[in-house]
Design a protein around this motif. Structure first.
Motif, mmCIF file in Angstrom:
data_model
loop_
_atom_site.group_PDB
_atom_site.id
_atom_site.type_symbol
_atom_site.label_atom_id
_atom_site.label_comp_id
_atom_site.label_asym_id
_atom_site.label_seq_id
_atom_site.Cartn_x
_atom_site.Cartn_y
_atom_site.Cartn_z
ATOM 1 N N GLU A 1 0.817 -1.214 0.000
ATOM 2 C CA GLU A 1 0.000 0.000 0.000
ATOM 3 C C GLU A 1 0.851 1.265 0.000
ATOM 4 O OE1 GLU A 1 -2.562 -0.575 3.361
ATOM 5 O OE2 GLU A 1 -3.965 -1.785 2.199
ATOM 6 N N ARG A 2 1.693 1.369 -1.025
ATOM 7 C CA ARG A 2 2.548 2.551 -1.140
ATOM 8 C C ARG A 2 2.849 2.822 -2.615
ATOM 9 N NH1 ARG A 2 7.711 -0.949 0.787
ATOM 10 N NH2 ARG A 2 8.176 -1.793 -1.255
ATOM 11 N N GLU A 3 3.261 4.061 -2.876
ATOM 12 C CA GLU A 3 3.700 4.402 -4.229
ATOM 13 C C GLU A 3 5.178 4.078 -4.353
ATOM 14 O OE1 GLU A 3 2.809 8.476 -5.077
ATOM 15 O OE2 GLU A 3 0.840 7.972 -5.871
ATOM 16 N N GLU A 4 5.617 3.717 -5.541
ATOM 17 C CA GLU A 4 7.037 3.457 -5.775
ATOM 18 C C GLU A 4 7.455 4.208 -7.042
ATOM 19 O OE1 GLU A 4 6.837 -0.972 -3.750
ATOM 20 O OE2 GLU A 4 6.935 -0.817 -5.925
ATOM 21 N N TYR A 5 8.712 4.618 -7.096
ATOM 22 C CA TYR A 5 9.135 5.534 -8.162
ATOM 23 C C TYR A 5 10.353 5.012 -8.929
ATOM 24 C CZ TYR A 5 6.822 7.961 -4.397
ATOM 25 O OH TYR A 5 5.961 8.273 -3.383
ATOM 26 N N ALA A 6 10.380 5.328 -10.219
ATOM 27 C CA ALA A 6 11.526 4.950 -11.055
ATOM 28 C C ALA A 6 11.740 6.026 -12.106
ATOM 29 C CB ALA A 6 11.267 3.614 -11.723
ATOM 30 N N ILE A 7 12.971 6.070 -12.630
ATOM 31 C CA ILE A 7 13.261 7.028 -13.703
ATOM 32 C C ILE A 7 12.775 6.425 -15.030
ATOM 33 C CG2 ILE A 7 15.583 6.130 -14.228
ATOM 34 C CD1 ILE A 7 15.048 9.849 -13.896
ATOM 35 N N THR A 8 12.360 7.263 -15.943
ATOM 36 C CA THR A 8 11.977 6.757 -17.275
ATOM 37 C C THR A 8 13.153 6.967 -18.228
ATOM 38 O OG1 THR A 8 11.154 8.916 -17.923
ATOM 39 C CG2 THR A 8 9.566 7.400 -16.924
ATOM 40 N N ASN A 9 13.081 6.385 -19.404
ATOM 41 C CA ASN A 9 14.141 6.590 -20.397
ATOM 42 C C ASN A 9 14.225 8.073 -20.766
ATOM 43 O OD1 ASN A 9 14.854 3.926 -20.482
ATOM 44 N ND2 ASN A 9 13.441 3.454 -22.158
ATOM 45 N N ARG A 10 13.059 8.716 -20.796
ATOM 46 C CA ARG A 10 13.009 10.152 -21.122
ATOM 47 C C ARG A 10 13.729 10.951 -20.039
ATOM 48 N NH1 ARG A 10 9.652 13.881 -24.026
ATOM 49 N NH2 ARG A 10 9.067 15.622 -22.692
ATOM 50 N N GLY A 11 13.539 10.544 -18.779
ATOM 51 C CA GLY A 11 14.207 11.210 -17.662
ATOM 52 C C GLY A 11 15.718 11.053 -17.739
ATOM 53 N N ARG A 12 16.145 9.849 -18.088
ATOM 54 C CA ARG A 12 17.591 9.602 -18.226
ATOM 55 C C ARG A 12 18.168 10.440 -19.362
ATOM 56 N NH1 ARG A 12 19.492 5.242 -15.176
ATOM 57 N NH2 ARG A 12 17.897 3.675 -14.820
#
Lengths: 114, 195
Positions: A97-108
């Protein structure tokens, strides 16, 4: 100089001071917001593709980079902005029950200057 | 303030250096205990990179983050390898899933890799067990359904046989009021029993 004239000068000076302080605080907030956006990507981008971060993990790493106090709301705003630009992916983990975050290719690509 | 797309960051110079040069800067700061200013001078003298105290400070924190993440990934890899060696037989998908979960886990930061492998194995075993129990439940439910169906079929065939028997008996006793009376009673008994 009459007492009334002095009182007016003091009042004007105080008002100008308050305005300047508010402007300076706004600038500091805006600078912090910009740095938070950048540091969020920096932390997420330090992991390999497909790796997500827990909120507290992200908060701790960004705190380490930024060396300044900031609130969870400010971090959330930085994440929201990055998400709106397509730089950060957010998913909801139902098990925890939590949000999780990652970088996208666009962000990189953005941080690599491309 | 929106950031301009593609604009190179001012502190990116050191972060874009080749890995060996980044390692040298890191050693100046950590092993040789050089200050940020001294390191900025060394960057210019030895690496021909003009930089500032602030940029070196930024680089230090960024490089430390990279090392931490590399360390985390190597721990993840180690634990997944240990799991495979322990006979977990993980598929490529499971390796990916476990890797991602381990990366986020707090336990990865502790030195207790063996404990984690044991816990992960238990988790896997319990999942396998749960899958077996689910499979057994499904088979059992199917058998029960089959049994119900067989019972229904048996009842229907019994009913048909009884009806056929009664019809034959009816032909036999035609013309005998006493026998007909007994037959109707018998028919009522059978109906009651069926109900």
């Amino acid at each position: 100089m009459t007492p009334i004239r002095i009182a007016t000068l003091v009042r004007d000076h105080e008002a100008a001071l308050a305005k300047a302080q508010a402007r300076s605080a706004d600038q500091a907030d805006s600078q912090l917001a910009g740095r938070l956006r950048e540091k969020v990507r920096e932390v997420l981008g330090s992991a390999k593709e497909g790796r997500y971060f827990r909120p507290e993990q992200l908060f701790a790493e960004v705190t380490d980079l930024i060396a300044r106090d900031f609130s969870l709301e400010q971090l959330a705003a930085a994440l929201k902005w990055n998400r709106s630009q397509g730089y950060v992916a957010i998913r909801y983990n139902e098990e925890y029950e939590r949000e999780e975050y990652a970088i996208t290719n666009r962000g990189r690509a953005y941080d690599a200057g491309g | 303030m929106p950031e301009a797309e593609g604009k190179p960051r001012s502190d990116a110079r050191l972060k874009l250096l080749p890995e060996d040069q980044q390692e040298r800067i890191w050693r100046w700061l950590t092993e040789d205990k050089k200050s940020l200013e001294e390191t900025a001078v060394l960057c210019f003298d030895d690496l021909n990179v003009r930089t500032s105290r602030t940029a070196v400070g930024e680089f230090f924190k960024w490089y430390r983050l990279q090392l931490r993440m590399r360390d985390r990934e190597s721990r993840v890899e180690q634990i997944v390898n240990d799991l495979q060696k322990a006979g977990a037989n993980l598929s490529a998908d499971q390796v990916q899933q476990y890797g991602a979960a381990l990366f986020m886990s707090e336990a990865i930061e502790s030195a207790d890799g063996e404990g984690f492998v044991a816990a992960a194995r238990l988790h896997l075993q319990s999942k396998e067990l749960a899958a077996k129990v689910e499979g057994f439940k499904a088979t059992y439910a199917q058998k029960e359904r089959q049994l119900e169906l067989d019972k229904e079929k048996f009842k229907a065939s019994l009913r048909t046989k009884l009806e056929a028997g009664l019809a034959a008996l009816m032909d036999e006793i035609k013309g005998s009021p006493r026998a007909l009376e007994i037959f109707q009673k018998l028919q009522a008994e059978v109906k009651e029993a069926e109900a």
